[in-house]
Design a protein around this motif. Structure first.
Motif, PDB file in Angstrom:
ATOM      1  N   ASP A  71      -6.659   9.987  -4.170  1.00 41.82           N
ATOM      2  CA  ASP A  71      -7.173   9.945  -2.683  1.00 41.82           C
ATOM      3  C   ASP A  71      -8.423   9.183  -2.599  1.00 41.82           C
ATOM      4  OD1 ASP A  71      -5.136  11.639  -1.488  1.00 41.82           O
ATOM      5  OD2 ASP A  71      -6.176  13.451  -1.957  1.00 41.82           O
ATOM      6  N   ILE A  72      -8.805   8.541  -3.795  1.00 45.08           N
ATOM      7  CA  ILE A  72      -9.973   7.490  -3.653  1.00 45.08           C
ATOM      8  C   ILE A  72      -9.484   6.351  -2.676  1.00 45.08           C
ATOM      9  CG2 ILE A  72     -11.315   6.242  -4.715  1.00 45.08           C
ATOM     10  CD1 ILE A  72     -11.521   8.176  -7.099  1.00 45.08           C
ATOM     11  N   GLY A  73      -8.026   6.268  -2.884  1.00 46.03           N
ATOM     12  CA  GLY A  73      -7.595   5.288  -2.014  1.00 46.03           C
ATOM     13  C   GLY A  73      -7.590   5.216  -0.634  1.00 46.03           C
ATOM     14  N   LEU A  74      -7.721   6.366  -0.130  1.00 45.41           N
ATOM     15  CA  LEU A  74      -7.688   6.461   1.358  1.00 45.41           C
ATOM     16  C   LEU A  74      -8.499   5.509   2.014  1.00 45.41           C
ATOM     17  CD1 LEU A  74      -7.444  10.450   1.628  1.00 45.41           C
ATOM     18  CD2 LEU A  74      -5.538   8.955   2.305  1.00 45.41           C
ATOM     19  N   SER A  75      -8.083   4.700   3.061  1.00 46.41           N
ATOM     20  CA  SER A  75      -8.873   3.789   3.467  1.00 46.41           C
ATOM     21  C   SER A  75      -9.838   4.212   4.715  1.00 46.41           C
ATOM     22  CB  SER A  75      -7.991   2.931   4.563  1.00 46.41           C
ATOM     23  OG  SER A  75      -7.215   3.626   5.354  1.00 46.41           O
ATOM     24  N   GLN A  76      -9.874   5.524   4.932  1.00 51.31           N
ATOM     25  CA  GLN A  76     -10.850   5.858   6.007  1.00 51.31           C
ATOM     26  C   GLN A  76     -12.167   6.233   5.065  1.00 51.31           C
ATOM     27  OE1 GLN A  76      -7.928   7.623   5.615  1.00 51.31           O
ATOM     28  NE2 GLN A  76      -7.850   9.613   5.953  1.00 51.31           N
ATOM     29  N   THR A 134      -0.132  -4.747   5.230  1.00 55.36           N
ATOM     30  CA  THR A 134       0.671  -3.677   4.531  1.00 55.36           C
ATOM     31  C   THR A 134       1.504  -3.030   5.339  1.00 55.36           C
ATOM     32  OG1 THR A 134      -0.821  -3.821   2.717  1.00 55.36           O
ATOM     33  CG2 THR A 134       0.539  -1.744   2.796  1.00 55.36           C
ATOM     34  N   ASN A 135       1.057  -2.601   6.338  1.00 54.38           N
ATOM     35  CA  ASN A 135       1.932  -1.685   7.380  1.00 54.38           C
ATOM     36  C   ASN A 135       2.745  -2.340   8.117  1.00 54.38           C
ATOM     37  OD1 ASN A 135       0.281   0.950   6.907  1.00 54.38           O
ATOM     38  ND2 ASN A 135      -1.309   0.392   8.103  1.00 54.38           N
ATOM     39  N   ILE A 136       2.730  -3.632   8.269  1.00 58.87           N
ATOM     40  CA  ILE A 136       3.814  -4.275   8.850  1.00 58.87           C
ATOM     41  C   ILE A 136       4.989  -4.596   7.934  1.00 58.87           C
ATOM     42  CG2 ILE A 136       4.363  -6.752   9.684  1.00 58.87           C
ATOM     43  CD1 ILE A 136       1.360  -6.743  10.927  1.00 58.87           C
ATOM     44  N   SER A 183       7.480   3.023   1.369  1.00 58.03           N
ATOM     45  CA  SER A 183       6.881   2.918   0.061  1.00 58.03           C
ATOM     46  C   SER A 183       6.357   1.629  -0.504  1.00 58.03           C
ATOM     47  CB  SER A 183       8.173   3.375  -0.976  1.00 58.03           C
ATOM     48  OG  SER A 183       7.541   3.749  -2.318  1.00 58.03           O
ATOM     49  N   PHE A 184       6.921   0.670   0.130  1.00 53.88           N
ATOM     50  CA  PHE A 184       6.569  -0.938  -0.255  1.00 53.88           C
ATOM     51  C   PHE A 184       6.082  -1.575   0.682  1.00 53.88           C
ATOM     52  CE2 PHE A 184       7.183  -5.178  -1.172  1.00 53.88           C
ATOM     53  CZ  PHE A 184       6.972  -5.346  -2.574  1.00 53.88           C
ATOM     54  N   PRO A 185       4.669  -2.147   0.612  1.00 55.59           N
ATOM     55  CA  PRO A 185       3.838  -2.122  -0.746  1.00 55.59           C
ATOM     56  C   PRO A 185       2.931  -0.633  -0.542  1.00 55.59           C
ATOM     57  CG  PRO A 185       3.477  -4.191   0.621  1.00 55.59           C
ATOM     58  CD  PRO A 185       4.148  -3.325   1.457  1.00 55.59           C
ATOM     59  N   SER A 186       2.103  -0.248  -1.250  1.00 55.70           N
ATOM     60  CA  SER A 186       1.471   1.040  -1.245  1.00 55.70           C
ATOM     61  C   SER A 186       0.018   0.701  -0.529  1.00 55.70           C
ATOM     62  CB  SER A 186       1.104   1.150  -2.720  1.00 55.70           C
ATOM     63  OG  SER A 186      -0.175   2.268  -2.556  1.00 55.70           O
ATOM     64  N   GLY A 187      -0.118   1.338   0.445  1.00 54.68           N
ATOM     65  CA  GLY A 187      -1.230   1.295   1.049  1.00 54.68           C
ATOM     66  C   GLY A 187      -2.476   1.692   0.626  1.00 54.68           C
TER      67      GLY A 187
END
Length: 264
Positions: free
Chosen positions: A83-88, A138-140, A172-176
């Protein structure tokens, strides 16, 4: 009378914020200074090609690696790091710092302090857009590709795709999370050049925990980290070409923070 008096500082702050935004946009839209290297290099293009082939090579082993790593007992203890990878965690502080500094009356501040505040504002703005832009890309890609998550490994397999399927299951692809870690790794590597290698390795490891958490396949993580890292470096190079937030120094790849020596 009191209400009018209270509104004046607010209006003045908004006016200063508007002027700051206009100056920033003017610098961004200006052409790069002559002699500066481009934002995107041939080496970065080659890296994209190599990563693409690495993903093709890894893809047949996604199922095996996902099952093996997620079930390997000694690695389970690091799942909580994912969860360190959460963008917020990064977008909200960067946005808050930028908003707090953008309305300052810069003319009333001593020059040395103004330079320091300007550096903090520029770097907070850069960090926000580096993480946000790479996340948007990535979301696109997630929506366009529509790869099923590893939780469907037993029922659908590692090669199941449903493009333009909204929601979590086929994203799943790519990983956010890995994209965020790639962006954060690039930002921190630019801020702390002496610690560049440990920073990149640490952020790669945090991205790697997405496989252990069975949230992504290895190829998802590789692709996500690459997007975040290269977009963030390219953005820094773009800004350096306009001498905004960064400048080109001895290294022709890694730009330097502008006024960094005065900040420290």
């Amino acid at each position: 009378m009191t209400e009018t008096h209270n509104r004046r500082p607010i209006h003045a702050g908004l006016g200063r914020a508007g002027q700051s935004v206009k100056r920033f946009l003017r610098r961004i839209n200006a052409p790069a200074y002559p002699g500066n290297p481009p934002a995107w290099t041939n080496g970065m293009s080659m890296a994209v090609v190599l990563i693409f082939f690495l993903i093709l090579v890894l893809h047949p082993y996604d199922e095996y690696l996902s099952r093996s790593l997620s079930s390997y007992e000694p690695l389970r203890s690091v799942r909580h790091l994912t969860d360190i990878g959460l963008s917020q965690w990064y977008l909200i502080p960067a946005f808050a710092i930028g908003v707090c500094l953008i309305g300052i009356d810069w003319g009333s501040i001593a020059r040395e302090r103004r330079i320091r505040f300007g550096l903090v504002y520029a770097q907070a703005t850069y960090a926000f857009w580096a993480i946000a832009l790479s996340g948007i890309l990535t979301n696109i890609a997630k929506l366009s590709i529509g790869r099923a998550r590893p939780k469907f490994l037993d029922s659908l397999g590692a090669g199941s795709f449903a493009p333009f399927q909204p929601g979590y299951d086929f994203a799943s692809f790519p990983s956010g999370h890995s994209t965020t870690m790639g962006a954060v790794g690039a930002v921190l590597a630019l801020w702390f050049p002496r610690w560049r290698i440990p920073i990149v390795l640490a952020t790669m490891f945090i991205a790697f925990t997405r496989i252990i958490a069975r949230a992504h396949y290895p190829t998802d993580v590789v692709a996500g980290y690459t997007v975040g890292f290269l977009v963030s470096v390219a953005l820094a190079r773009f800004l350096a070409g306009r001498r905004t937030a960064f400048v080109f120094g001895k290294s022709r790849f890694w730009p330097d923070m502008r006024f960094r020596e005065r900040f420290w």
